[in-house]
Design an enzyme around this catalytic site. Structure first.
Site, PDB file in Angstrom:
ATOM      1  CB  CYS B 111      -0.972  -0.024   1.172  1.00  0.00           C
ATOM      2  SG  CYS B 111      -2.300   1.175   1.002  1.00  0.00           S
ATOM      3  CG  HIS B 236      -3.399  -3.380   3.449  1.00  0.00           C
ATOM      4  ND1 HIS B 236      -2.255  -2.862   3.991  1.00  0.00           N
ATOM      5  CD2 HIS B 236      -4.063  -2.334   2.919  1.00  0.00           C
ATOM      6  CE1 HIS B 236      -2.224  -1.549   3.789  1.00  0.00           C
ATOM      7  NE2 HIS B 236      -3.308  -1.207   3.139  1.00  0.00           N
ATOM      8  CD  GLU B 238      -0.626  -5.497   5.756  1.00  0.00           C
ATOM      9  OE1 GLU B 238      -0.787  -6.139   4.691  1.00  0.00           O
ATOM     10  OE2 GLU B 238      -0.764  -4.264   5.814  1.00  0.00           O
TER      11      GLU B 238
END
Lengths: 980, 281
Positions: B111, B236, B238
């Site tokens: 990002c 994302h 994560e």
């Protein structure tokens, strides 16, 4: 002074936002052909000029060569009819300008001198043949006159030279001194002083309201008479801040009638919590209630979670973007300022605004002066403000609501809340406790002090000098705050570098330092040490300024070097401005003289007590006399499209709700993406537990029955969490009262009734209040376009926010129907309770019968449902709320993109049965193999209504009432804000 | 003390590989904690290091094998997302970074991290000149959007190995990948397109909203450097490393329960972090 001014203009070769920007402006009624945008950086320096090559290098660093071009000190070439440049007024926070300055400093390895700066502005190129008057209005739409300057040029005026170089530097003349205030004046003049402020000796103009009444001014006069001296202006302004409604909550603290001698807060809010905690004994979930910047409950053996909800209504009315942004980053500091500093882990929001389709044309001044922004502009601004605040700070915003009523058109309500997480202990220190000790240094951390927020409410644009800083509204700077938030709660706290911390909010240093001084019993501050945004501020201004992004800390002398070194390495400004003492006095020095010397006891407790009187209000509204429609095929979609029922997903998706990696049940759920009344988030990695949040408000009930309104808020906020699978025993509440005209006995009676409702229902559910805030005068006084006086008061609004710990998030349930064949139940009884309901509002009525609730029965029911969810017997659960059962069924079906075949009992009018807002109810779907076990647990509370399946919602009473395609219902639900 | 120890509950488990990751922080980067957690669960320890400590020489890049620029809002996206932070890196850490890139090391940007990599020219990095060849420009919708997307691998490489799809959030205002036709051709030819946005059934998004959430050219969600050792991606992974982080997991759970399947704890998004560990192991 800036001798060298350069201008760099950056534009996209092909702007990706061109179409959407143009479309949005066209949707507001400006029939332009195209709206191009150019970013402008004005570099103004006094000590050093930049060479042409350096400026080209700077331009290269402020742009992206792949997609952008820039010009230095020349006009951007474009096709247009008008050029509109929007920049900031002097003194307004300019985050982009600051980043550009840092970029230049870092690249050229130079430091800008004080007064040197980069100013950002936006240059719009308008194509389209519009009359000059329309272009002026467009300029006002692109800008906010309170914070922005707007310069418009025609193509011809623009010529080859383009726009002018404007340097919006703050220029204040002389450093002003501490003044003395004579209080030995007639009561009439004293009242005037309290209302409009101290007369500035240099300008002769009053400085703005102290909001001190006669009794308070008499008490102050008496205090200083005993000291045999006149008070200074610093002392008067400081007392006015500390004694303000905002800080002391005098209405909630004062005795009321004969039966509430200790005041509403102690009698109903605090008492409920104290009694609940005592009853719960070792099952008490509270850690800190009411005393700190946030309230805190136990998360698990290791962690606690905090919650606080604030409002930022007046600033948001003036500058919706800046007001809401400042509101959310402000309440973040109530988390950072909890105990020794909790980490903000979630934001919540709530917007009460006028219907965006309405344009009531209101003015603060006569003759159409000082127009009030339209509900649409306010909504757009506050939505963006909360978004920028949370997104830039890396705090997820899962939970929130929008509520529409044209009584919010004069003054919107903007609720902003933050949840924090913190270990209960580190290195043997309880992190939720703090205490400044005598000898600790007073350290201000974060941004600098300017005139921001001083007497904000008195702002008047007529009196504005072009070079004077904007004071009424503030624009937050989330990155400055993010920098100190990170270094404080992720580093300095666990290194034990400070002993106490609080945030600078209302009243600025005057409140934060004096508040912390209670811990050590005294303080001494040197105002000359406070870092300023610009020279020329008066001592009293420095002391009460509400400049944002600041914390005040108590740092022990032996830790100060380590603390300051760490701050320096994180590029966070920190300044020692004094020390905490044990003298019992608050002493402020300035330019070598004592500007303030007041006993803490008087400062905090010298406020004269009041007794408030109330007068009961009774209502008798007409009841609708309309027959029940034979079919409800049109009514269900019409109800789904009501503004307080339909989807406002456009807000949700602008808010990052996944950062920090804890997303479990988010703001929209199911294949059909329906907004959920409650959300669930993990805040501690590796733990099975999660934090559930919900909110409830029923402003449409208040005028009918404020007690019932409070009951509805409390029940609904709790029920939202129970539907996720949270035990009612693990839930705590927060109250935010946003009232109007709180000097009127009738409004005070409503307030008292609502407070009693809070007490009784919180007690009955065993859910303690842990924090609260009130805002008592949400009234607009002004004029309409014809110069008639207009007063618009918000409907007295109570927001109840709930927070609860979910034991195992893998067992949580979402709102959407899951599988065809599942059984649909309503849990809880439905009565004919439609007073203040969305259905009656839709029919044009108010009615008289707001829902009543047997809280004991409801609590037993919630414990049973909790049991069923814990045993994974429930496939979906939705708490019935605004719009009633019919809307709940439709939302569950839309969320699952599955039909339902429903049969309702025939004892009640079908439309009333479907749209009554009776409390204590859920719509639940259950897999057929769990039917028997589920019904055994729920007993008589569960009424089987039908089955999930197909692609239609079919509702039958004695006859077929409605048969509606789910896709059409989804469209109706999502249509109203489709273009937002 | 400048290094943040496993805070927020993430405790290093057993069986961590000896190679460590450096996760950049400071100036508004905000996803360092969850990135650390994801790597830790995959088996790699990391230090979160403030860029100023790296500049001051308190930590050394050469002590690490993986460099991560995590998500965030560095400098509030002012002057273009990732631009100001990239300038700070270029002005102060460029030599160290080049040395790191020449070694057998990996770089990941997610990002805001991808935006920083793009501004630094670390992707697509056709040669070692590190010029800016792609830009992540404002979303077609004109504002930040947060929603779950499905992405699928295009090229087989260190990062995408064994991945059929990822299902994770995007949350950005400027993720619309833009570049010249020549750059696009070059990236395609050298198999540098790592991930593209797609529909749930893995058919191409074809630019269609919301499957392609930002208008990115050819649905590109992530690209690598020419040598494959640097990956930049907008989504994302994560942020959704557990099953319960996935959008609509309750529906999947109900379906799995009824067909007697075991409900997993971890989500498919962990694969990408396991691939990193696999590379070093």
């Amino acid at each position: 002074m800036a001798s060298f001014v350069h201008r760099i203009e950056v534009h996209y070769k092909k702007d990706p936002r061109l179409k959407i920007r143009t479309d949005r402006i066209r949707s507001l009624g400006f029939l332009i052909d195209e709206l191009q945008l150019t970013d402008v950086y004005t570099i103004a320096t006094g000590s050093r000029d930049f060479t042409r090559d350096e400026l080209r290098e700077i331009g290269a660093r402020l742009s992206n060569p792949v997609v952008q071009e820039f010009v230095v000190d020349e006009a951007t070439t474009a096709f247009f009819d008008y050029a509109i440049e929007v920049g900031f007024l002097p003194g307004v926070t300019d985050n982009v300008g600051t980043t550009a300055r840092q970029t230049i400093e870092d690249y050229l390895r130079v430091k800008f001198s004080p007064g040197d700066a980069v100013y950002s502005s936006q240059l719009y190129f308008v194509r389209g043949h519009l009359p000059p008057e329309t272009i002026r209005r467009l300029g006002d739409t692109l800008a906010n006159p309170l914070v922005n300057r707007v310069i418009i040029k025609t193509r011809q005026e623009y010529g080859d030279r383009g726009m002018d170089r404007v340097v919006p530097r703050v220029q204040l003349h002389e450093m002003r001194n501490v003044g003395l205030v004579d209080l030995e004046i007639p009561d009439e003049d004293l009242a005037h002083l309290g209302k409009e402020g101290i007369v500035d000796p240099e300008t002769g103009v009053r400085r703005g309201p102290l909001a001190l009444d006669l009794a308070q001014l008499h008490a102050i006069r008496e205090y200083f008479n005993e000291l045999e001296r006149w008070p200074t202006d610093v002392e008067i302004e400081s007392l006015a801040q500390t004694w303000s409604e905002h800080c002391k909550h005098t209405i909630f603290a004062s005795a009321m009638d004969d039966d509430v001698p200790k005041g509403l807060y102690k009698t109903f809010i605090q008492a409920a919590t104290n009694e609940i905690r005592k009853e719960k004994g070792d099952r008490d979930i509270c850690v800190t209630v009411f005393t700190d910047n946030s309230g805190a409950i136990v998360f698990d053996d290791e962690f606690l979670v905090t919650h606080k909800v604030e409002t930022h209504n007046s600033p948001s009315a003036l500058d919706p973007f800046g007001g809401a942004l400042t509101g959310i980053v402000g309440v973040n500091r109530d988390t950072i300022g909890f105990g020794l500093g909790a980490k903000p882990c979630m934001n919540v929001y709530g917007f009460c605004v006028g219907d965006p389709a309405a344009d009531p044309k209101l003015f603060r001044g006569k003759d159409r002066k000082n127009p009030v922004l339209s509900p649409r502009q306010i909504l757009d601004g506050v939505v963006r403000g909360v978004g920028v605040g949370g997104n830039c700070s890396g705090i997820p915003t899962p939970q929130g609501f929008c509520y529409f009523d044209n009584r919010y058109a004069g003054k919107p309500l903007v609720f902003a809340g933050t949840i924090g997480v913190m270990p209960r202990e580190a290195n043997g220190v309880k992190l939720y406790e703090k205490k400044a000790e005598p000898g600790d240094l007073v350290v201000m951390v974060g941004g600098r002090v300017g005139k921001d927020g001083i007497h904000g409410a008195t702002f008047s644009s007529e009196a504005l000098d072009p070079a004077s800083p904007v004071t009424a509204v503030q624009i937050g700077d989330p990155i400055t705050q993010k920098k100190f938030s990170d270094v404080l709660v992720k580093e300095a706290r666990d290194l034990g570098l400070y002993r106490s911390i609080t945030d600078n909010g209302a009243g600025g240093l005057s409140c934060s330092v004096a508040e912390m001084a209670k811990e050590s019993n005294g303080c001494r501050v040197d105002l000359d040490k406070v870092p300023l945004k610009y020279p020329g501020m008066a001592p009293w201004e420095i002391w009460i300024s509400e400049s944002q992004e600041r914390m005040t800390l108590a740092v022990p002398p032996e830790k100060i070097d380590e603390f300051m070194d760490l701050m320096k390495r994180r590029e966070v400004e920190a300044t020692v401005i004094g020390e905490f003492t044990g003298t019992g006095r608050c002493i402020v020095e300035c330019q070598g003289i004592v500007a303030m010397d007041i006993e803490l006891a008087f400062l905090h407790d010298g406020l004269p007590k009041k007794v408030l009187k109330t007068i009961p209000v009774t209502v008798n509204n007409p009841e609708p006399a309309l027959p029940c429609p034979a079919r409800l095929d049109d009514m269900v979609p019409a109800m789904l499209g009501r503004k307080n029922i339909c989807s406002t997903e456009f807000v949700t998706i602008q808010y990052d709700h996944t950062v920090q990696g804890g997303h479990v049940l988010g703001p929209v759920q199911g294949k059909g993406r329906v907004q959920a009344p409650a959300t669930l988030t993990k805040v501690v990695p590796g733990s099975k537990k999660g934090v559930g949040l919900s909110q409830a408000l029923f402003p449409s009930y208040t005028e009918i029955d404020p007690y019932g309104m409070a009951a509805a808020c409390i029940d609904t906020a709790i029920r939202g969490l129970v539907a996720l699978g949270i035990s009612p025993d693990e839930i705590a509440l927060l109250d935010n009262f946003c009232w109007c005209s709180s000097d009127e006995p009738e409004r005070l009676w409503q307030l008292k009734e609502a407070a009693i409702g809070c007490y009784e229902y919180a007690k009955a559910f065993g859910t303690p209040f842990i924090s609260g805030k009130d805002s008592m005068f949400n009234d607009f006084s002004g004029f309409d376009a014809e110069n008639n006086r207009v007063k618009i008061s918000v409907p007295p609004t109570l927001l109840i926010s709930s927070i609860g710990v979910h034991a195992d998030v893998l067992k949580a349930v979402s709102i959407d129907a899951k599988v065809a064949g599942d059984l649909v139940y309503v849990i809880g009884e439905t009565a004919e309770e439609l007073g203040g309901s969305e259905y009656f509002a839709h029919l044009g009525y108010t009615g008289n019968m707001v829902p009543k609730l047997d809280a004991a029965a409801a609590k037993a029911r919630y414990l049973r449902l909790y049991d069923a969810i814990s045993h994974e017997l429930v496939a979906s659960a939705f708490p019935v709320s605004h719009g009633g059962l019919g809307i709940a069924l439709a939302k569950v079906a839309i969320a699952g993109r599955l039909g339902m075949d429903i049969t309702i009992p025939s004892a009640m009018r079908p439309d009333y049965f479907l749209f009554s807002e009776s409390l204590g109810r859920f719509v639940v779907t259950v897999a057929p193999d769990h039917k028997r076990e589920f019904e055994r647990i729920m007993g008589a509370d569960a009424l089987l209504l039908g089955k999930v399946g197909g692609n239609r919602l079919q509702i039958t009473g004695r006859t077929l009432l409605a048969e509606l395609e789910i896709s059409k219902l989804e469209a109706a639900y999502k249509a109203p804000f489709g273009g937002f | 003390m400048a290094v943040i120890s496993p805070a927020d509950g993430g405790k290093p488990g057993h069986g961590l590989i000896p190679e460590k990751a450096l996760i950049m922080s400071g100036y508004g980067i905000n996803s360092e904690m969850e990135t650390r957690e994801a790597l830790l669960r995959a088996g790699m320890d990391s230090d979160i290091v403030h860029i100023n400590d790296l500049i001051a020489g308190r930590q050394r890049l050469s002590d690490y094998r993986l460099l991560v620029f995590p998500g965030g809002f560095s400098y509030g996206d002012d002057t273009g997302a990732g631009n100001a932070y990239a300038n700070r890196v270029r002005n102060n850490l460029w030599d160290d970074l080049r040395e790191f890139l020449d070694g057998d090391n990996l770089v990941l940007g997610i990002c805001n991290g991808f935006q920083i990599l793009a501004n630094l020219g670390l992707v697509p990095a056709f040669d070692k000149k590190y010029s800016r060849d792609i830009a992540l420009i404002p979303n077609r919708g004109g504002r930040l959007e947060c929603r779950f997307v499905t992405i699928r691998p295009v090229a087989e490489n260190i990062w995408t190995h064994g991945i059929a799809k990822l299902w994770c959030p995007v949350s950005h205002g400027e993720g619309n990948l833009s570049c010249s036709p020549e750059t696009l051709q070059h990236m395609k030819k050298h198999k540098q397109i790592a991930f593209t946005y797609c529909r749930e059934d893995l058919t191409p998004a074809g630019g269609e909203y919301p499957f392609n959430p930002n208008g990115s050219i050819e649905d590109i969600a992530g690209i690598t450097s020419a040598d494959g050792k640097v990956l930049g991606m907008m989504p994302h992974p994560e942020r959704a490393i557990e099953f319960v982080n996935l959008y609509n997991w309750p529906l999947i759970k109900e379906q799995m329960r009824r067909s007697g399947e075991h409900i997993p704890e971890e989500s498919l998004n962990m694969t990408i972090f396991r691939n990193i560990v696999e590379y070093f192991a």
